[in-house]
Design a protein around this motif. Structure first.
Motif, PDB file in Angstrom:
ATOM      1  N   ARG A   1      27.447  39.998  27.046  1.00  0.00           N
ATOM      2  CA  ARG A   1      27.393  39.205  25.810  1.00  0.00           C
ATOM      3  C   ARG A   1      28.788  39.022  25.213  1.00  0.00           C
ATOM      4  NH1 ARG A   1      24.843  42.145  20.731  1.00  0.00           N
ATOM      5  NH2 ARG A   1      27.006  42.852  20.595  1.00  0.00           N
ATOM      6  N   ASP A   2      29.574  40.120  25.192  1.00  0.00           N
ATOM      7  CA  ASP A   2      30.838  40.089  24.441  1.00  0.00           C
ATOM      8  C   ASP A   2      32.054  39.791  25.308  1.00  0.00           C
ATOM      9  OD1 ASP A   2      29.419  40.636  22.135  1.00  0.00           O
ATOM     10  OD2 ASP A   2      29.535  42.815  22.464  1.00  0.00           O
ATOM     11  N   PHE A   3      31.941  39.955  26.621  1.00  0.00           N
ATOM     12  CA  PHE A   3      33.073  39.673  27.514  1.00  0.00           C
ATOM     13  C   PHE A   3      32.608  38.858  28.720  1.00  0.00           C
ATOM     14  CE2 PHE A   3      34.212  43.478  25.169  1.00  0.00           C
ATOM     15  CZ  PHE A   3      35.498  43.172  24.736  1.00  0.00           C
ATOM     16  N   PRO A   4      32.108  37.630  28.475  1.00  0.00           N
ATOM     17  CA  PRO A   4      31.679  36.821  29.607  1.00  0.00           C
ATOM     18  C   PRO A   4      32.875  36.591  30.526  1.00  0.00           C
ATOM     19  CG  PRO A   4      31.819  35.494  27.606  1.00  0.00           C
ATOM     20  CD  PRO A   4      32.022  36.918  27.194  1.00  0.00           C
ATOM     21  N   GLY A   5      32.636  36.648  31.819  1.00  0.00           N
ATOM     22  CA  GLY A   5      33.751  36.506  32.759  1.00  0.00           C
ATOM     23  C   GLY A   5      34.204  37.838  33.321  1.00  0.00           C
ATOM     24  N   HIS A   6      34.006  38.905  32.551  1.00  0.00           N
ATOM     25  CA  HIS A   6      34.292  40.234  33.095  1.00  0.00           C
ATOM     26  C   HIS A   6      33.164  40.613  34.056  1.00  0.00           C
ATOM     27  CE1 HIS A   6      37.127  41.727  29.622  1.00  0.00           C
ATOM     28  NE2 HIS A   6      37.446  40.538  30.075  1.00  0.00           N
ATOM     29  N   ARG A   7      33.516  41.395  35.075  1.00  0.00           N
ATOM     30  CA  ARG A   7      32.505  41.869  36.011  1.00  0.00           C
ATOM     31  C   ARG A   7      32.280  43.369  35.837  1.00  0.00           C
ATOM     32  NH1 ARG A   7      34.025  40.097  41.873  1.00  0.00           N
ATOM     33  NH2 ARG A   7      36.115  40.782  41.238  1.00  0.00           N
ATOM     34  N   ILE A   8      31.124  43.845  36.269  1.00  0.00           N
ATOM     35  CA  ILE A   8      30.748  45.246  36.052  1.00  0.00           C
ATOM     36  C   ILE A   8      30.301  45.858  37.370  1.00  0.00           C
ATOM     37  CG2 ILE A   8      29.238  46.809  34.768  1.00  0.00           C
ATOM     38  CD1 ILE A   8      28.855  44.011  32.996  1.00  0.00           C
ATOM     39  N   PHE A   9      30.901  47.026  37.689  1.00  0.00           N
ATOM     40  CA  PHE A   9      30.568  47.761  38.911  1.00  0.00           C
ATOM     41  C   PHE A   9      30.012  49.109  38.467  1.00  0.00           C
ATOM     42  CE2 PHE A   9      32.589  49.135  43.256  1.00  0.00           C
ATOM     43  CZ  PHE A   9      31.374  48.893  43.901  1.00  0.00           C
ATOM     44  N   GLY A  10      28.668  49.236  38.523  1.00  0.00           N
ATOM     45  CA  GLY A  10      28.042  50.438  37.967  1.00  0.00           C
ATOM     46  C   GLY A  10      27.312  51.233  39.016  1.00  0.00           C
ATOM     47  N   GLU A  11      27.241  52.557  38.788  1.00  0.00           N
ATOM     48  CA  GLU A  11      26.621  53.419  39.785  1.00  0.00           C
ATOM     49  C   GLU A  11      25.178  53.032  40.097  1.00  0.00           C
ATOM     50  OE1 GLU A  11      26.450  57.741  39.152  1.00  0.00           O
ATOM     51  OE2 GLU A  11      25.907  57.889  41.253  1.00  0.00           O
ATOM     52  N   GLU A  12      24.425  52.621  39.084  1.00  0.00           N
ATOM     53  CA  GLU A  12      22.995  52.387  39.325  1.00  0.00           C
ATOM     54  C   GLU A  12      22.698  51.002  39.890  1.00  0.00           C
ATOM     55  OE1 GLU A  12      21.898  55.105  39.467  1.00  0.00           O
ATOM     56  OE2 GLU A  12      23.192  56.199  38.078  1.00  0.00           O
ATOM     57  N   GLY A  13      23.740  50.174  40.076  1.00  0.00           N
ATOM     58  CA  GLY A  13      23.559  48.924  40.816  1.00  0.00           C
ATOM     59  C   GLY A  13      23.035  47.743  40.016  1.00  0.00           C
TER      60      GLY A  13
END
Lengths: 263, 263
Positions: A58-70
């Motif tokens: 919502r707050d940083f469109p364009g940023h990507r996220i790499f999270g442990e739970e997939g």
């Protein structure tokens, strides 16, 4: 990126997530196994990762996220801004101890660590680092690591790595165990990195860690002069599992050279 | 003995000692080695033991004191009331981390544990037990230990015991490391006993401990149903160093039988 504004945003987000985790102690937690019987995950790990993702999207469109739970993005390159998140690092401790676990978060831009956070949820202790701006424990600046020796060092490692295996020569590990002053094991890579950065341990070694385990801690540890590499002496890889050694700069190369023998 | 009155007295005494230890962080601490380079002692260990001894001698004449730093009595039998004291259990943590150490105190009468105390000084967490009266964490009663299995257990042990040695077969230790769910090491036998009593770990094993390391913790651990013995399955000895295994009652005998092989 405006690191100062992002830092304020992230601290608030992490504290809100920590509040949700502490609240979860009041309700039933459902536990499953992942890759093996001892690789635990709970509904809380998943809910907290989804909470972070919804806010970041919502707050940083364009940023990507790499999270442990997939639940984040599929990450195959290091371009742009990537948030590397472990919503609960030390899930086994979370389940068995209700303490000694942390939220681990690193923000990287084109592969360079910009911001790092490790939040010891139950103790309400926040460690953070800003590239070129120092490392902090509850907003008090951490000092650069002093000079030490192998013989005076406290090393964190899991005793599992003393068992004979096909990846590396365990006799090197046994020699290291005998040569250092003391061995500790806390069961959370993120907290072990936080302890390293604050000088409570002098090295932390693991044969297998994922990017989200160490991304936040590497930013913090480097700001106090720690050196972090894999067992080949290369900088950490943000895309896949690898070996890991982070240490006080006066002992890092000696540990690699004298004790680590990959097969 | 009036256990209720003694309990109140001891809690107040321990908190006063804890205050002195926390104050010591403001001044320089002088560090020496004892039996070997890694067996540390500081002026604070000594001052705190002397503080306890002066108070106990004044207020409980006739009681004897067996303390790690040797300022107490020479103890060769278990008659009467004996206070077993480690003023700072986990001195290496005290020196390197300024946390993760404890005051450990057990009160025994004719060899029977009456009162036990473990005080995590920096966290201001007090664990205590009263023979037949239960175990407590900050005055909240600890529940009896539930049923578990080796495969679901968290074991605390020092990785040092995985190194080949002349006392016992280290292959048993390696097998145990592989079979349990997780291994931890905190560097303070007293805190490891406190963690065991509060269900955060399921077993704690050490090849060499002294009476003052475990005297307080054994009273606490037994009140929640834990079993504590040496490697021969005998109850702990209050007079000399010995091997030590304390565990959840559902796994104690299996650990002794399937994993511990003394040479």
């Amino acid at each position: 990126m405006d690191l100062h504004a992002m830092d304020r945003y992230i601290k608030s987000l992490i504290k809100e997530a920590g509040h949700k985790i502490r609240n979860s102690f009041l309700s039933d937690i459902s536990i499953e196994s992942k890759s093996d019987a001892n690789d635990l995950v709970t509904n809380i790990d998943k809910e907290i990762e989804q909470f972070f993702i919804s806010r970041i999207n919502r707050d940083f469109p364009g940023h990507r996220i790499f999270g442990e739970e997939g639940f984040g993005d599929r990450i195959e390159d290091q371009n742009g801004v990537i948030w590397l998140l472990d919503p609960i690092d030390g899930t086994m401790n979370f389940v068995h101890q209700k303490r000694n676990f942390a939220i681990s978060l690193g923000i990287y831009e084109d592969g360079v660590g910009k911001l790092g956070y490790i939040y010891d949820v139950v103790n309400d202790d926040l460690y953070h680092g800003v590239q070129g701006g120092g490392a902090y424990y509850n907003d008090e600046r951490l000092r650069p690591l002093g000079i030490t020796t192998i013989e005076e060092s406290i090393l964190a490692m899991n005793a599992t790595w003393a068992v004979p295996n096909r990846h590396f020569d365990h006799n090197g590990t046994l020699k290291l165990i005998q040569d250092v002053r003391g061995i500790r094991s806390y069961g959370s890579a993120a907290l072990e990195l936080a302890y390293l950065a604050s000088g409570r341990i002098d090295a932390y070694i693991s044969m297998r860690l994922s990017p989200w385990d160490i991304a936040g801690g590497m930013v913090i540890a480097r700001e106090v002069g720690a050196i972090a590499t894999n067992f080949r002496g290369e900088p950490g890889n943000l895309l896949e599992q690898d070996t890991f050694l982070v240490a006080n700069p006066s002992i890092h190369s000696r540990i690699l050279k004298d004790y680590i023998r990959q097969k």
